[in-house]
Motif scaffolding. Structure first.
Motif, PDB file in Angstrom:
ATOM      1  N   LEU A   1      35.766   0.913  49.625  1.00 19.61           N
ATOM      2  CA  LEU A   1      34.644   0.284  48.927  1.00 19.61           C
ATOM      3  C   LEU A   1      33.611  -0.226  49.935  1.00 19.61           C
ATOM      4  O   LEU A   1      33.908  -0.404  51.124  1.00 19.61           O
ATOM      5  CB  LEU A   1      35.138  -0.861  48.060  1.00 19.61           C
ATOM      6  CG  LEU A   1      35.419  -2.227  48.713  1.00 19.61           C
ATOM      7  CD1 LEU A   1      35.650  -3.287  47.653  1.00 19.61           C
ATOM      8  CD2 LEU A   1      36.592  -2.181  49.686  1.00 19.61           C
ATOM      9  N   GLU A   2      32.415  -0.476  49.432  1.00 21.87           N
ATOM     10  CA  GLU A   2      31.365  -1.059  50.261  1.00 21.87           C
ATOM     11  C   GLU A   2      30.880  -2.341  49.596  1.00 21.87           C
ATOM     12  O   GLU A   2      30.439  -2.323  48.449  1.00 21.87           O
ATOM     13  CB  GLU A   2      30.206  -0.082  50.420  1.00 21.87           C
ATOM     14  CG  GLU A   2      30.580   1.190  51.179  1.00 21.87           C
ATOM     15  CD  GLU A   2      29.423   2.156  51.281  1.00 21.87           C
ATOM     16  OE1 GLU A   2      28.595   1.993  52.210  1.00 21.87           O
ATOM     17  OE2 GLU A   2      29.339   3.059  50.425  1.00 21.87           O
ATOM     18  N   SER A   3      30.972  -3.453  50.347  1.00 18.20           N
ATOM     19  CA  SER A   3      30.570  -4.751  49.810  1.00 18.20           C
ATOM     20  C   SER A   3      30.178  -5.661  50.968  1.00 18.20           C
ATOM     21  O   SER A   3      30.789  -5.622  52.040  1.00 18.20           O
ATOM     22  CB  SER A   3      31.704  -5.381  49.006  1.00 18.20           C
ATOM     23  OG  SER A   3      31.349  -6.675  48.568  1.00 18.20           O
ATOM     24  N   ASP A   4      29.169  -6.483  50.730  1.00 17.19           N
ATOM     25  CA  ASP A   4      28.734  -7.443  51.750  1.00 17.19           C
ATOM     26  C   ASP A   4      29.664  -8.638  51.848  1.00 17.19           C
ATOM     27  O   ASP A   4      29.620  -9.395  52.830  1.00 17.19           O
ATOM     28  CB  ASP A   4      27.313  -7.930  51.451  1.00 17.19           C
ATOM     29  CG  ASP A   4      26.280  -6.823  51.581  1.00 17.19           C
ATOM     30  OD1 ASP A   4      26.506  -5.898  52.383  1.00 17.19           O
ATOM     31  OD2 ASP A   4      25.258  -6.881  50.867  1.00 17.19           O
ATOM     32  N   SER A   5      30.490  -8.841  50.846  1.00 16.75           N
ATOM     33  CA  SER A   5      31.444  -9.955  50.844  1.00 16.75           C
ATOM     34  C   SER A   5      32.801  -9.440  50.407  1.00 16.75           C
ATOM     35  O   SER A   5      32.901  -8.412  49.738  1.00 16.75           O
ATOM     36  CB  SER A   5      30.967 -11.068  49.904  1.00 16.75           C
ATOM     37  OG  SER A   5      30.791 -10.562  48.586  1.00 16.75           O
ATOM     38  N   PRO A   6      33.885 -10.126  50.773  1.00 22.69           N
ATOM     39  CA  PRO A   6      35.230  -9.667  50.420  1.00 22.69           C
ATOM     40  C   PRO A   6      35.410  -9.523  48.910  1.00 22.69           C
ATOM     41  O   PRO A   6      34.927 -10.356  48.129  1.00 22.69           O
ATOM     42  CB  PRO A   6      36.142 -10.755  50.986  1.00 22.69           C
ATOM     43  CG  PRO A   6      35.340 -11.391  52.077  1.00 22.69           C
ATOM     44  CD  PRO A   6      33.918 -11.351  51.609  1.00 22.69           C
ATOM     45  N   VAL A   7      36.099  -8.468  48.518  1.00 18.69           N
ATOM     46  CA  VAL A   7      36.382  -8.214  47.105  1.00 18.69           C
ATOM     47  C   VAL A   7      37.875  -7.983  46.955  1.00 18.69           C
ATOM     48  O   VAL A   7      38.449  -7.137  47.651  1.00 18.69           O
ATOM     49  CB  VAL A   7      35.613  -6.977  46.581  1.00 18.69           C
ATOM     50  CG1 VAL A   7      35.919  -6.750  45.098  1.00 18.69           C
ATOM     51  CG2 VAL A   7      34.118  -7.136  46.803  1.00 18.69           C
ATOM     52  N   GLU A   8      38.508  -8.762  46.081  1.00 18.46           N
ATOM     53  CA  GLU A   8      39.938  -8.520  45.860  1.00 18.46           C
ATOM     54  C   GLU A   8      40.127  -7.204  45.103  1.00 18.46           C
ATOM     55  O   GLU A   8      39.258  -6.770  44.352  1.00 18.46           O
ATOM     56  CB  GLU A   8      40.567  -9.677  45.085  1.00 18.46           C
ATOM     57  CG  GLU A   8      41.372 -10.623  45.949  1.00 18.46           C
ATOM     58  CD  GLU A   8      42.532  -9.989  46.714  1.00 18.46           C
ATOM     59  OE1 GLU A   8      42.764  -8.764  46.624  1.00 18.46           O
ATOM     60  OE2 GLU A   8      43.217 -10.736  47.439  1.00 18.46           O
ATOM     61  N   ARG A   9      41.262  -6.604  45.301  1.00 19.78           N
ATOM     62  CA  ARG A   9      41.469  -5.262  44.751  1.00 19.78           C
ATOM     63  C   ARG A   9      41.508  -5.234  43.227  1.00 19.78           C
ATOM     64  O   ARG A   9      41.200  -4.208  42.622  1.00 19.78           O
ATOM     65  CB  ARG A   9      42.756  -4.663  45.325  1.00 19.78           C
ATOM     66  CG  ARG A   9      42.617  -4.367  46.813  1.00 19.78           C
ATOM     67  CD  ARG A   9      43.751  -3.545  47.334  1.00 19.78           C
ATOM     68  NE  ARG A   9      43.776  -3.570  48.797  1.00 19.78           N
ATOM     69  CZ  ARG A   9      44.716  -3.033  49.541  1.00 19.78           C
ATOM     70  NH1 ARG A   9      45.751  -2.418  48.975  1.00 19.78           N
ATOM     71  NH2 ARG A   9      44.666  -3.110  50.857  1.00 19.78           N
ATOM     72  N   ASP A  10      41.876  -6.323  42.608  1.00 20.92           N
ATOM     73  CA  ASP A  10      41.877  -6.338  41.137  1.00 20.92           C
ATOM     74  C   ASP A  10      40.489  -6.604  40.571  1.00 20.92           C
ATOM     75  O   ASP A  10      40.312  -6.655  39.353  1.00 20.92           O
ATOM     76  CB  ASP A  10      42.880  -7.351  40.602  1.00 20.92           C
ATOM     77  CG  ASP A  10      42.586  -8.778  41.039  1.00 20.92           C
ATOM     78  OD1 ASP A  10      41.754  -8.972  41.963  1.00 20.92           O
ATOM     79  OD2 ASP A  10      43.190  -9.717  40.477  1.00 20.92           O
ATOM     80  N   ALA A  11      39.498  -6.760  41.472  1.00 18.31           N
ATOM     81  CA  ALA A  11      38.130  -7.054  41.025  1.00 18.31           C
ATOM     82  C   ALA A  11      37.135  -5.982  41.463  1.00 18.31           C
ATOM     83  O   ALA A  11      35.921  -6.177  41.325  1.00 18.31           O
ATOM     84  CB  ALA A  11      37.692  -8.421  41.556  1.00 18.31           C
ATOM     85  N   ILE A  12      37.611  -4.861  41.955  1.00 26.77           N
ATOM     86  CA  ILE A  12      36.686  -3.805  42.379  1.00 26.77           C
ATOM     87  C   ILE A  12      35.971  -3.209  41.165  1.00 26.77           C
ATOM     88  O   ILE A  12      36.532  -3.136  40.070  1.00 26.77           O
ATOM     89  CB  ILE A  12      37.413  -2.699  43.178  1.00 26.77           C
ATOM     90  CG1 ILE A  12      38.557  -2.088  42.357  1.00 26.77           C
ATOM     91  CG2 ILE A  12      37.932  -3.236  44.500  1.00 26.77           C
ATOM     92  CD1 ILE A  12      39.232  -0.894  43.037  1.00 26.77           C
ATOM     93  N   GLU A  13      34.734  -2.791  41.384  1.00 25.94           N
ATOM     94  CA  GLU A  13      33.896  -2.268  40.305  1.00 25.94           C
ATOM     95  C   GLU A  13      33.177  -1.009  40.778  1.00 25.94           C
ATOM     96  O   GLU A  13      33.092  -0.746  41.987  1.00 25.94           O
ATOM     97  CB  GLU A  13      32.864  -3.321  39.886  1.00 25.94           C
ATOM     98  CG  GLU A  13      33.446  -4.606  39.357  1.00 25.94           C
ATOM     99  CD  GLU A  13      32.365  -5.625  39.026  1.00 25.94           C
ATOM    100  OE1 GLU A  13      31.184  -5.216  38.892  1.00 25.94           O
ATOM    101  OE2 GLU A  13      32.692  -6.822  38.909  1.00 25.94           O
TER     102      GLU A  13
END
Length: 418
Positions: free
Chosen positions: A99-111
């Protein structure tokens, strides 16, 4: 410069025509068979969530060849270089940790928005995307269990991760106009003697039932489950065994994934294809090369790779089998590994398509096993390489090992600078 290739191709076409084979028809079919390249070869299965983190789940990428991709831009550039050297249609297989995100993303919250860059890239190149939830290398998988975990809260985390992954997969299919195959594999198991083998499998079954409970458009998304014999840290018991996954896929009528390295060293997946196809609607094949079991070496044009391709072609499974690659070798140039493995897989498909399958089946059905064996052996020496070279020429990719000079230049200009 190309005249010798064209002359050799003309002679090869005639040789094959003498054996009842339409080379142009074979190439037309080959142009319709994409192979899904795996993104994780380019960065040693690190991903972008925590690229310095430790690999777990029985996964190891050995070697320290220079040039590992460190971010999505570098990885996409490396994939572009590899794809430019491979003839015919391709797809790309992504794991959730890319994934690509500027801030940490938990795996159950990926979109889906966390993979927008990949969809834009794929749309521009007219390639499809496939997907995988990442159920390893995470604090909540540290004890070796995910979807089969005793703790309901941990189990719920991984269920929600897989559900979020399904929505991303379906979004891929909707955006790109070709269904995304999403493969569920979990590392769950135990290192030593196991007393209760039933309860974890019951939990895994119930968890996957929960994951796939929402009906998604099959034109956009295809569910698959993948088995494994054992893994590092799960040598004595693997929850998602072959029997479990075959039974699950057959009873739920979803796709079954067969990985060439996930069985006993004397087992081959080519012999399993025809049996599994009697019971499941689709197969996802992870073409790899096990050396002393699941070591995920670069695919060769060896007997098993050829046998896998032969099964797909001889049984006309083009619309029911999805072909993906799964290896990660950090001891050689990573981009070259993609090129070698994918070109070899396509060579095997070409050789399979250049068989007179109807004639061979007729000999077999009539009991003429002598002629069957004789013809199979003679086919090995027919000039398929001339057909391959002509196809590469038509596809505007390097012929023979000429692609290696492109890789060396890319290595000097790009990879060694990282």
């Amino acid at each position: 410069m190309t005249r010798p290739i064209e002359q050799a191709f003309a002679l090869a076409k005639q040789r094959y025509a003498d054996n009842g084979i339409d080379v142009e028809a074979a190439l037309t079919r080959l142009d319709s068979l994409p192979i899904s390249m795996h993104c994780w070869q380019g960065d040693d299965v690190r991903g972008f969530e925590n690229p310095q983190g430790e690999l777990t789940g029985g996964i190891q990428a050995t070697g320290n060849y220079p040039g590992r991709a460190r971010n999505a831009g570098e990885l996409r550039a490396d994939i572009d270089k590899a794809m430019a050297l491979i003839p015919g249609p391709k797809r790309l297989n992504l794991h959730a940790i890319y994934l690509e995100s500027d801030s940490p993303v938990e795996r159950d919250a990926i979109e889906p928005r966390h993979f927008a860059g990949w969809v834009d890239w794929a749309r521009q190149r007219k390639v499809g995307l496939d997907f995988n939830p990442t159920c390893f290398s995470h604090a909540k998988s540290a004890d070796g269990f995910t979807l089969a975990h005793q703790d309901a809260a941990v189990r719920r985390f991984w269920i929600d991760h897989c559900k979020a992954s399904r929505h991303i997969s379906a979004w891929f299919g909707e955006q790109l106009g070709t269904p995304s195959v999403m493969n569920i594999w979990v590392p769950d198991g135990m290192k030593d003697l196991t007393v209760d083998r039933f309860a974890p499998r019951q939990r895994l079954m119930n968890a996957i039932d929960d994951i796939i409970s929402e009906k998604l458009n099959p034109a956009h998304h295809i569910d698959a489950v993948e088995s494994k014999l054992f893994g590092i840290g799960a040598e004595s018991y693997t929850v998602g065994s072959n029997e479990f996954c075959l039974g699950y896929a057959a009873s739920r009528q979803i796709a079954l994934t067969l990985d060439a390295g996930h069985f006993h060293p004397t087992e081959v997946i080519s012999d399993k294809i025809s049996s599994a196809m009697l019971y499941v609607p689709r197969l996802l094949l992870h073409v790899s090369r096990p050396v002393r079991w699941d070591s995920d070496h670069v695919v060769l044009l060896d007997d098993e790779t050829q046998a896998i391709a032969n099964e797909i072609v001889r049984q006309q499974l083009f619309d029911r089998v999805h072909i993906g690659l799964d290896f990660f070798d950090a001891s050689i140039n990573r981009v070259a590994a993609w090129v070698i493995g994918t070109r070899n897989s396509k060579k095997a498909l070409l050789r399979a398509l250049l068989e007179p399958v109807d004639a061979l089946k007729k000999l077999e059905n009539s009991g003429d096993y002598t002629a069957r064996l004789a013809l199979l052996e003679e086919l090995k020496t027919l000039p398929w390489q001339a057909v391959w070279d002509a196809w590469c020429l038509r596809s505007d990719v390097p012929i023979g090992a000429d692609w290696l000079s492109d890789i060396r230049q890319y290595e000097q200009q790009i990879l060694t600078q990282r």
